[in-house]
Design an enzyme around this catalytic site. Structure first.
Site, mmCIF file in Angstrom:
data_model
loop_
_atom_site.group_PDB
_atom_site.id
_atom_site.type_symbol
_atom_site.label_atom_id
_atom_site.label_comp_id
_atom_site.label_asym_id
_atom_site.label_seq_id
_atom_site.Cartn_x
_atom_site.Cartn_y
_atom_site.Cartn_z
ATOM 1 N N LYS A 51 -23.395 -37.737 -7.138
ATOM 2 C CA LYS A 51 -23.486 -37.008 -8.396
ATOM 3 C C LYS A 51 -24.248 -37.877 -9.399
ATOM 4 O O LYS A 51 -23.988 -39.075 -9.515
ATOM 5 C CB LYS A 51 -22.072 -36.726 -8.907
ATOM 6 C CG LYS A 51 -21.920 -35.559 -9.846
ATOM 7 C CD LYS A 51 -20.440 -35.313 -10.075
ATOM 8 C CE LYS A 51 -20.215 -34.108 -10.963
ATOM 9 N NZ LYS A 51 -18.768 -33.862 -11.163
ATOM 10 N N ARG A 77 -6.917 -15.952 -12.054
ATOM 11 C CA ARG A 77 -6.631 -16.230 -10.650
ATOM 12 C C ARG A 77 -5.135 -16.356 -10.375
ATOM 13 O O ARG A 77 -4.703 -16.202 -9.243
ATOM 14 C CB ARG A 77 -7.318 -17.533 -10.242
ATOM 15 C CG ARG A 77 -8.823 -17.460 -10.310
ATOM 16 C CD ARG A 77 -9.456 -18.728 -9.793
ATOM 17 N NE ARG A 77 -10.680 -18.396 -9.077
ATOM 18 C CZ ARG A 77 -11.287 -19.209 -8.235
ATOM 19 N NH1 ARG A 77 -10.786 -20.392 -7.994
ATOM 20 N NH2 ARG A 77 -12.392 -18.845 -7.628
ATOM 21 N N GLU A 112 -5.275 -22.800 -8.904
ATOM 22 C CA GLU A 112 -4.481 -22.295 -10.015
ATOM 23 C C GLU A 112 -3.250 -21.518 -9.551
ATOM 24 O O GLU A 112 -2.202 -21.554 -10.207
ATOM 25 C CB GLU A 112 -5.351 -21.406 -10.923
ATOM 26 C CG GLU A 112 -6.442 -22.146 -11.667
ATOM 27 C CD GLU A 112 -7.708 -22.342 -10.849
ATOM 28 O OE1 GLU A 112 -8.648 -22.989 -11.358
ATOM 29 O OE2 GLU A 112 -7.765 -21.841 -9.700
#
Length: 658
Positions: A289, A403, A375
Site C-alpha cells: 500500500k 448490513r 458488521e
C-alpha cells in the site's frame, strides 16, 4: 507526450514493451500523487495496484471479461487505463466518482463499494455467463485481504468452490504486511521456477492426470488407497513448504502464488496461467500500500488510505486543522467514559481510527475489539457481551448499519440488550457518493421496537447524549452524527421536562403556540434557525425545537404540535419512513390533526459532491424551505397550515421574495 496520454483503452497496453510498461507504472504513480494531492481521495490503495491493474488489462479482455474491484476505492488506475484521465475534479460534483461508475464507463460493473461483496457478484456473473452460452468469458475479481475478513466473502467462496465448470479468477490483493521474500541463492532459484510450476499446476492436462490416478488408486483396494493417501500427503506437504495454500485448497480452489504484486511480468505469467485453467482459481498477489510514495509508506496508521488535499512532496495536509471534528469529540468522550466504567467495551469493523475508537484502545487495549469487515458479527457479538454484563459501544459508519439490520432487530432489540450503536458519517457525507451517504439509518431504525435514537446538534450535546445512551441497559441506543467539523455551540433558550431543547421562539410566547413549529433533527438545527429568521421577516411566528432524542418521540413535541398551525420536520435522512413520518403517526395517535411537512432527502441515490452542494441539489436550503413554508401558511401549497380562528385560509396571492 508521456506514455499514459497515449493510452485510450486497455488494448493500447498490448503494444508496449516490458520497459515501456515499467515506465508507464512510474508515470501513473506520479500522476496519482500529483492529482489526488489536489482533490483528496484514496491514494495509498491505488499506488499499490498499479502493476496489478496493468497486468489484468493485458491478460484479460475488458469489458467482454468482467473485472470487479472490491471495494472499488482501488480502481483509479483502472479508470486511467480505460480512458478517464481527467482527475481535476475527482470526487467533486460533476467530476469522476471515487469508485467504479457505470455511468462513466462500460468497463465499470459494481458501484456499491461496500467491502466483501465482490465474490458474490463474481459468483453470479460467472453463473450467468455459463447459463447464457458465454462460458468462454472470464470473470475476474480483485479483492483485498481486508475484505476477506467479511463473512459474505466466505459464503461466496463456498459456492464458487462447489462449481468448478466456470472461468472465474480471484486475485487476492494482499497488502496487509510487507512482502519480504527469503534471500539467498537457493531461494532465488526456487522463485525463478515458481511461474513454470504454477503454469503446469493450472494446466487442464495436469488436473486430468491427477483425477485419473486418484480414481485408479482409490479403486485399487486397501493398498491403492494407502498409496494414494501417502502420495497426496507428500504432495500437500511439498506445496505447503513451497507456497502455503492456507484454507483455499481446503475449499477445493486452485491456488497460484504468492506472486510479487509489483513485478508486472510475474503477474502476467500468473494471470495467464489462471486464465487457461478451466475453473475457479485464486492468484495471491503481495503488494505494498502506498508503493512508490515515501510519505505514504511512512504513515504507520494506514499508508495514506485516504487523504485530503496535501502537499505532494511531503504528504502534509494543506488545510488548517480548524474546528474539532465530530469523530474527535466522540473519541475523547468515549475514552473518558471507558476510564470511568470498566464494563464499557468498544467494537468496530476494521475502522478503529476512522470511527474514533483509537484513544479508547490506547488506554484499554483489552476492551476494544476490531472484528474486521464484519458488521453483522459485530452486532450479534455485542448482544452476547451485553448478556455477559458488559455495555458494548459499536462504532461504524452510518451506511454500514444497513448490513447489520437483522442482527440489530433480532439479536439486540428482541433480547433487550443494552448496546449503544454510534453512527459516524450520518446524513449527506459528500465526496464518496451514493454508497457512502448515511441517509438511510433513521428510516431503518424507526421500526425497531424499544430503540432509542439520538441526533446531537453540537459537541456538547454529543457528549451529553452519548452518556445518556450508555446509561440505558435494557434496549439498543443509537447516536448519530455528521462527517467533518462540529459547528458552533447552539444553546437552548429552554430545556423541557422530557429533554427537548427549545432553541428559538419568534413572535410566540411560552405555552401560547404560534404559526410554525420547526423540529430540527441534529445537524439541521442551524438550518432551522435560519428558516425561522426568514419567516420572522415575513411576519410568521415560529418555534424551533431540537428533540435531542428523536426516538421515542418526546411527548412535548406532540404537545407543541397541537399549539401551532403547521409542523415542519427537518432531517438529513430519507423522508420516507423518517423522523417526520414517525412524528406525524404519533400526532394522529393522540388526535392532533396539525399539518406536518417532512423536509428531508428524497428516496434517491445521490451523487457525490460537497454536503452543501448535495443539500442544495435536493432543495434543502433555508431559502427554499422558507419559501415553501410561507406558501403553506398562506394556504397556497399543501400541506396547508391550520387557518387562524375566524379567518379562512387565503386562496390567492403572490409569494414575496425572501
Amino acid at each position: 507526450m508521456g506514455i499514459l496520454e497515449s493510452i485510450r483503452g486497455p488494448k493500447d497496453l498490448d503494444r508496449l514493451t516490458s520497459q515501456e510498461l515499467t515506465d508507464l507504472a512510474d508515470e501513473i504513480r506520479r500522476f496519482l500523487i500529483r492529482n489526488v494531492a489536489q482533490t483528496g481521495g484514496h491514494l495509498g490503495p491505488n499506488l499499490g495496484v498499479v502493476e496489478l491493474t496493468l497486468a489484468l488489462h493485458r491478460v484479460f479482455d475488458s469489458p467482454r471479461d468482467s473485472i470487479i474491484f472490491d471495494t472499488g476505492h482501488q480502481s483509479y488506475v483502472h479508470k486511467l487505463i480505460t480512458g478517464r484521465q481527467d482527475f481535476s475534479s475527482l470526487r467533486q460534483q460533476g467530476g469522476l466518482s471515487g469508485y467504479p461508475s457505470r455511468a462513466e464507463s462500460e468497463h465499470d460493473i459494481v458501484e456499491s463499494s461496500h467491502a466483501s461483496s465482490s465474490l458474490s457478484w463474481a459468483d453470479g456473473i460467472s453463473k450467468a455467463h455459463k447459463l447464457t452460452g458465454h462460458g468462454d468469458r472470464h470473470t475476474v475479481v480483485v479483492v483485498g485481504d481486508g475484505a476477506l475478513t467479511g463473512g459474505m466473502a466466505w459464503e461466496a467462496l463456498n459456492n464458487i468452490a462447489a462449481d468448478k465448470d466456470r472461468r472465474l479468477v480471484i486475485v487476492v490483493n494482499d497488502n496487509g504486511r510487507s512482502y519480504a521474500p527469503t534471500v539467498g541463492g537457493f531461494a532465488d532459484y526456487l522463485a525463478s521456477l515458481r511461474p513454470a510450476i504454477d503454469a503446469v499446476r493450472a494446466a487442464p492436462a495436469y488436473e486430468g492426470t491427477l483425477a485419473f490416478w486418484k480414481k485408479r488408486l482409490q479403486e485399487g483396494g486397501p493398498m491403492g488407497r494407502f498409496t494414494y493417501k501417502g502420495l497426496h500427503a507428500a504432495k500437500k506437504g511439498v506445496k505447503d513448504w513451497w507456497a502455503p495454500q492456507g484454507m483455499f485448497e481446503d475449499l477445493g480452489l486452485k491456488y497460484l502464488g504468492p506472486v510479487d504484486g509489483h513485478d508486472e511480468r510475474a503477474l502476467e505469467n500468473a494471470l495467464t496461467a489462471a486464465k487457461h485453467f478451466a475453473g475457479p482459481v485464486i492468484v495471491h498477489a503481495m503488494t505494498e500500500k502506498g508503493r512508490g510514495y515515501a510519505p505514504a509508506r511512512a504513515d504507520e496508521a494506514d499508508q495514506f488510505h485516504a487523504v485530503g488535499v496535501i502537499d505532494p512532496l511531503t504528504g502534509v495536509p494543506l488545510a488548517s486543522a480548524g474546528a474539532a471534528s465530530w469523530t474527535s469529540v466522540f473519541a475523547d468522550e468515549i475514552a473518558a467514559i471507558a476510564d470511568e466504567r470498566p464494563d464499557v467495551v468498544g467494537i468496530t469493523g476494521a475502522m478503529l481510527i476512522p470511527v474514533g475508537l483509537h484513544k479508547f484502545a490506547e488506554r484499554h487495549p483489552d476492551r476494544v475489539f476490531d472484528v474486521g469487515i464484519a458488521e453483522q458479527h459485530a452486532m450479534t457479538s455485542a448482544a452476547g457481551m451485553a448478556f455477559g454484563g458488559l455495555h458494548p459501544v459499536v462504532a461504524v459508519y452510518s451506511t454500514f448499519l444497513n448490513r447489520a439490520f437483522d442482527q440489530l432487530l433480532m439479536d439486540v432489540a428482541l433480547h433487550k440488550a443494552g448496546v449503544t450503536i454510534v453512527l459516524d458519517r450520518a446524513g449527506v457525507t459528500g465526496p464518496d457518493g451514493a454508497s457512502h451517504h448515511g441517509q438511510w439509518d433513521m428510516a431503518l431504525v424507526q421500526s425497531v421496537p424499544g430503540l432509542h435514537l439520538a441526533a446531537p446538534r453540537d459537541a456538547t450535546r454529543l457528549r451529553e447524549e452519548l452518556r445518556e445512551a450508555i446509561a440505558v441497559s435494557d434496549a439498543p441506543t443509537v447516536v448519530r452524527f455528521s462527517k467533518g467539523s462540529v459547528g458552533p455551540e447552539t444553546e437552548a433558550v429552554e430545556r423541557l421536562a422530557d429533554g427537548v431543547d427549545v432553541l428559538r421562539r419568534t413572535g410566540t410566547k411560552r405555552g401560547k403556540g404560534g404559526d410554525v413549529l420547526l423540529v430540527a433533527v441534529g445537524a439541521m438545527s442551524d438550518l432551522a434557525l435560519d428558516v425561522a429568521e426568514r419567516l420572522d421577516h415575513q411576519g410568521i411566528s415560529s418555534t424551533v425545537v431540537d428533540p435531542r432524542w428523536v426516538l421515542p418521540v418526546p411527548k412535548s413535541v406532540i404537545r407543541l404540535a397541537a399549539q401551532h398551525r403547521i409542523v415542519v420536520c427537518l432531517e438529513d435522512g430519507v423522508r420516507a419512513g423518517g423522523v417526520g413520518s414517525r412524528i406525524r403517526q404519533e400526532m394522529r395517535a393522540v388526535g392532533v390533526d396539525t399539518a406536518l411537512n417532512e423536509v428531508g432527502l428524497p428516496v434517491e441515490f445521490l451523487d457525490h459532491g460537497t454536503r452543501s452542494e448535495v443539500l442544495a441539489q435536493v432543495g434543502l436550503t433555508a431559502q427554499q424551505i422558507a419559501h415553501d413554508v410561507v406558501a403553506q401558511v398562506l394556504g397556497m401549497k399543501v400541506p396547508f397550515a391550520r387557518p387562524l380562528p375566524g379567518q379562512p385560509a387565503p386562496a390567492t396571492g403572490s409569494l414575496p421574495k425572501l
